[in-house]
Design an enzyme around this catalytic site. Structure first.
Site, PDB file in Angstrom:
ATOM      1  N   LYS A  54      -1.817  -1.012  16.253  1.00  0.00           N
ATOM      2  CA  LYS A  54      -2.205   0.022  15.145  1.00  0.00           C
ATOM      3  C   LYS A  54      -3.371   0.326  15.446  1.00  0.00           C
ATOM      4  O   LYS A  54      -4.009   1.684  15.362  1.00  0.00           O
ATOM      5  CB  LYS A  54      -2.135  -0.899  13.956  1.00  0.00           C
ATOM      6  N   GLN A  98      -2.973  -7.866   7.912  1.00  0.00           N
ATOM      7  CA  GLN A  98      -1.742  -8.135   8.458  1.00  0.00           C
ATOM      8  C   GLN A  98      -1.177  -9.309   7.987  1.00  0.00           C
ATOM      9  O   GLN A  98      -1.750 -10.579   7.851  1.00  0.00           O
ATOM     10  CB  GLN A  98      -1.970  -8.401   9.999  1.00  0.00           C
ATOM     11  N   ASP A 121      -1.728  -0.082   3.176  1.00  0.00           N
ATOM     12  CA  ASP A 121      -0.393  -0.702   3.242  1.00  0.00           C
ATOM     13  C   ASP A 121       0.209  -0.484   1.872  1.00  0.00           C
ATOM     14  O   ASP A 121       1.636  -0.597   1.912  1.00  0.00           O
ATOM     15  CB  ASP A 121      -0.551  -2.058   3.411  1.00  0.00           C
TER      16      ASP A 121
HETATM   17  N1  GUN Z   1       3.605  -7.509   8.447  1.00  0.00           N
HETATM   18  C1  GUN Z   1       5.161  -7.175   8.536  1.00  0.00           C
HETATM   19  N2  GUN Z   1       5.112  -5.886   8.220  1.00  0.00           N
HETATM   20  C2  GUN Z   1       3.710  -5.528   7.775  1.00  0.00           C
HETATM   21  C3  GUN Z   1       3.233  -4.327   7.346  1.00  0.00           C
HETATM   22  O1  GUN Z   1       3.839  -3.370   7.136  1.00  0.00           O
HETATM   23  N3  GUN Z   1       1.791  -4.399   7.044  1.00  0.00           N
HETATM   24  C4  GUN Z   1       1.267  -5.390   7.186  1.00  0.00           C
HETATM   25  N4  GUN Z   1      -0.112  -5.618   6.768  1.00  0.00           N
HETATM   26  N5  GUN Z   1       1.715  -6.620   7.531  1.00  0.00           N
HETATM   27  C5  GUN Z   1       3.033  -6.609   7.801  1.00  0.00           C
END
Ligand code: GUN
Length: 284
Positions: A54, A98, A121
């Site tokens: 990211k 995350q 998100d």
């Molecule tokens: N963990 C698994 N998928 C995701 C996601 O799309 N965003 C975040 N923040 N954590 C995750």
């Protein structure tokens, strides 16, 4: 039967190129770059890889990123205080926590702490609720990526029978809502569903986020179905497998995403897109 390979890597690149153009325009207009703050708690190796990807994508599109990394012993208060500070920080446009978080921390409390306008998100209950009503300003990245891929591949969504496998807040539930918005007839299957095959046999669209390697085989699918595989299952030999058994599924499906190189790159591209949307909105 000839099938269409849905190239998520190439389509994600197109999305990132467009975000890059907008980020550059934003910089010309405001003198600052859009900025994403990423919070990572604990030492989950997969999460570390995702966060690194990211941050790399931010650099690619011309955005700033900052990461806040904590040991797994971090308190809930420490994380929430960090979020509150980032909510107030005008240089930060997007905040991402995350998941998963260490077990002693309430995911619900943490996600609620993120400003709704910086929630790139789309996990804040307010954004999740808006998604159900009229569509949210910021929508979850993986589901948005699935819909983007389906449209790009030419799937006719209105009136189609869509089967979603998985009912998580991150993928299953939001993608089902988005498919409903596209006028699909949506069925959500999950680990307690009896005879999954009965549902799949009638599915024009399949989105699988069940997390079981190669559990969906070609004989379960309807001929010509569009198959979107969200699964990322790590095998004993270190390779990654999707939920769909690609080799048998491609003989039946009309279009299918590979793993890797399907939904994965789209998640990150949509995150960049959401960060751009958040930044543009914050600057009016
Ligand atoms: N963990 C698994 N998928 C995701 C996601 O799309 N965003 C975040 N923040 N954590 C995750």
């Amino acid at each position: 039967m000839a099938y269409q390979l849905i190239d998520g890597k190439a389509i994600a690149r197109e999305v990132r190129i467009e975000v890059k153009r907008r980020a550059n325009e934003f910089f010309i207009n405001t003198g600052v770059k859009p900025k994403l703050a990423v919070i990572l708690a604990g030492d989950n190796p997969a999460s570390q890889v995702y966060v690194a990807s990211k941050k790399k994508a931010c650099g690619w599109v011309g955005m700033e990123s900052a990461s806040y990394e904590f040991p797994s012993s971090v308190s809930e208060k420490e994380i929430i205080d960090t979020i509150y500070a980032l909510n107030e920080d005008k240089s930060v446009n997007g905040i991402l926590v995350q998941l998963p978080l260490p077990k002693h921390i309430s995911e619900e409390n943490v996600l609620r702490a993120v400003s709704k306008d910086k929630d790139v998100d789309g996990f804040h209950p307010m954004n999740a609720g808006e998604l159900m009503r009229k569509g949210a300003n910021l929508e979850p990245c993986t589901p948005a990526g699935c819909i983007y891929l389906l449209k790009k591949a030419g799937a006719l969504l209105s009136g189609a029978n869509a089967v979603v496998i998985g009912r998580s807040n991150i993928v299953g539930k939001p993608v089902a809502m988005m498919l409903l918005r596209e006028n699909c007839t949506v069925t959500i299957c999950h680990s307690k569903t009896k005879n999954l095959k009965d549902y799949l046999q009638n599915a024009d669209i399949v989105v699988s986020a069940m997390g079981r390697a190669r559990a969906i085989t070609g004989d379960m699918l309807k001929k010509g179905a569009y198959v979107i595989d969200v699964g990322i299952n790590r095998m004993e030999d270190g390779t990654i497998a999707g939920d769909v058994d690609f080799e048998s599924a491609k003989e039946v499906a009309g279009a299918i995403t590979p793993v890797p190189g399907g939904v994965g790159p789209m998640t990150i591209a949509m995150l960049m897109n959401n960060t751009m949307i958040a930044a543009e909105k914050q600057y009016g």
